[in-house]
Design a protein around this motif. Structure first.
Motif, PDB file in Angstrom:
ATOM      1  N   LEU A 263       8.370   0.500   0.071  1.00 57.66           N
ATOM      2  CA  LEU A 263       8.265   0.974  -1.306  1.00 57.66           C
ATOM      3  C   LEU A 263       7.594   2.338  -1.371  1.00 57.66           C
ATOM      4  O   LEU A 263       8.094   3.262  -2.032  1.00 57.66           O
ATOM      5  N   LYS A 264       6.461   2.480  -0.704  1.00 59.63           N
ATOM      6  CA  LYS A 264       5.728   3.744  -0.752  1.00 59.63           C
ATOM      7  C   LYS A 264       6.525   4.890  -0.124  1.00 59.63           C
ATOM      8  O   LYS A 264       6.478   6.025  -0.584  1.00 59.63           O
TER       9      LYS A 264
ATOM     10  N   PHE B 176      -3.997   4.015   4.889  1.00 60.28           N
ATOM     11  CA  PHE B 176      -2.831   3.604   4.105  1.00 60.28           C
ATOM     12  C   PHE B 176      -3.272   2.562   3.076  1.00 60.28           C
ATOM     13  O   PHE B 176      -3.924   1.583   3.412  1.00 60.28           O
ATOM     14  N   GLN B 177      -2.921   2.783   1.823  1.00 57.16           N
ATOM     15  CA  GLN B 177      -3.417   1.932   0.739  1.00 57.16           C
ATOM     16  C   GLN B 177      -2.410   0.857   0.341  1.00 57.16           C
ATOM     17  O   GLN B 177      -1.212   1.117   0.225  1.00 57.16           O
ATOM     18  N   LEU B 178      -2.935  -0.340   0.116  1.00 55.48           N
ATOM     19  CA  LEU B 178      -2.145  -1.457  -0.377  1.00 55.48           C
ATOM     20  C   LEU B 178      -2.687  -1.892  -1.732  1.00 55.48           C
ATOM     21  O   LEU B 178      -3.903  -1.875  -1.950  1.00 55.48           O
ATOM     22  N   PRO B 179      -1.823  -2.318  -2.652  1.00 54.93           N
ATOM     23  CA  PRO B 179      -2.306  -2.819  -3.950  1.00 54.93           C
ATOM     24  C   PRO B 179      -3.055  -4.125  -3.762  1.00 54.93           C
ATOM     25  O   PRO B 179      -2.800  -4.893  -2.819  1.00 54.93           O
ATOM     26  N   LEU B 180      -3.984  -4.402  -4.661  1.00 53.46           N
ATOM     27  CA  LEU B 180      -4.817  -5.592  -4.536  1.00 53.46           C
ATOM     28  C   LEU B 180      -3.994  -6.883  -4.555  1.00 53.46           C
ATOM     29  O   LEU B 180      -4.359  -7.874  -3.910  1.00 53.46           O
ATOM     30  N   VAL B 181      -2.893  -6.895  -5.290  1.00 55.24           N
ATOM     31  CA  VAL B 181      -2.076  -8.101  -5.322  1.00 55.24           C
ATOM     32  C   VAL B 181      -1.539  -8.409  -3.924  1.00 55.24           C
ATOM     33  O   VAL B 181      -1.441  -9.572  -3.517  1.00 55.24           O
TER      34      VAL B 181
END
Length: 205
Positions: A105-106, A79-84
């Motif tokens: 959100l996703k 599962f990917q998270l944004p760098l921020v």
């Protein structure tokens, strides 16, 4: 994750209350009145409650993994998270609200109704072979369970997106005929969705 199944049961209770309203109207109104659209509303809301359950049980399960309260699944690790978000977590790993918000959100763009989509969601919290395990709980084959759910979701989509009608050409007119729906249709769908939701919960907790 118990909050997810509790919320689902509460939502299903609201669906069933519509049946009571329909019954009350039937007893009050003397003239013939078509109340079939209340049945259609019950059907759509029942599937909505199931969809919401899968969203919530997945969200709570992923947060439990993040908090080291349950084993990690392979899909969770992808599962990917944004760098921020990652940067914020590095500053304070105990703040789960950022992860929670990103999961919501996703998943806000997704529906978890069809069997394959439900399985994709559950993989984020468990490596269990979902439909094999659920079918054992239901006492049917995995294929039968998935086909049954597909039929319910297809009918929900027909109601929600096609007004539950079918075009019939009778030159020179172009008519639309509504598909019939009965109390039995709705009760059966509600019962099956309740069984599936409970089975999913039981096999992943």
């Amino acid at each position: 994750m118990k909050r997810a199944i509790d919320h689902f049961q509460s939502n299903m209770l609201r669906v069933k209350e519509l049946s009571g309203i329909r019954g009350a109207i039937t007893n009050i109104v003397v003239a013939p009145l078509d109340l079939s659209d209340i049945l259609r509303a019950e059907f759509v809301l029942a599937v909505s409650a199931f969809d919401n359950f899968v969203h919530e049980v997945t969200r709570f399960g992923m947060l439990e993994i993040y908090e080291s309260k349950r084993p990690t699944s392979d899909a969770y690790l992808r599962f990917q998270l944004p760098l921020v978000c990652v940067n914020q977590i590095r500053l304070d790993p105990t703040v789960t609200s950022l992860v929670d918000a990103e999961i919501q959100l996703k998943h806000s763009y997704l529906s978890f109704q069809m069997p394959d989509k439900v399985a994709d969601a559950i993989r984020l919290v468990s490596d269990v072979k979902l439909w094999e395990e659920v079918s054992l709980k239901l006492g049917v084959s995995a294929q039968n369970a998935k086909e049954h759910l597909k039929l319910i979701v297809d009918r929900r989509n027909r109601i929600a997106h096609e007004a539950d009608t079918s075009p019939v050409q009778t030159p020179p007119l172009y008519l639309y005929v509504r598909y019939p729906i009965s109390e039995t249709d709705v009760a059966e769908a509600i019962g099956f969705l309740e069984q599936v939701a409970q089975a999913i919960y039981d096999v992943i907790v």
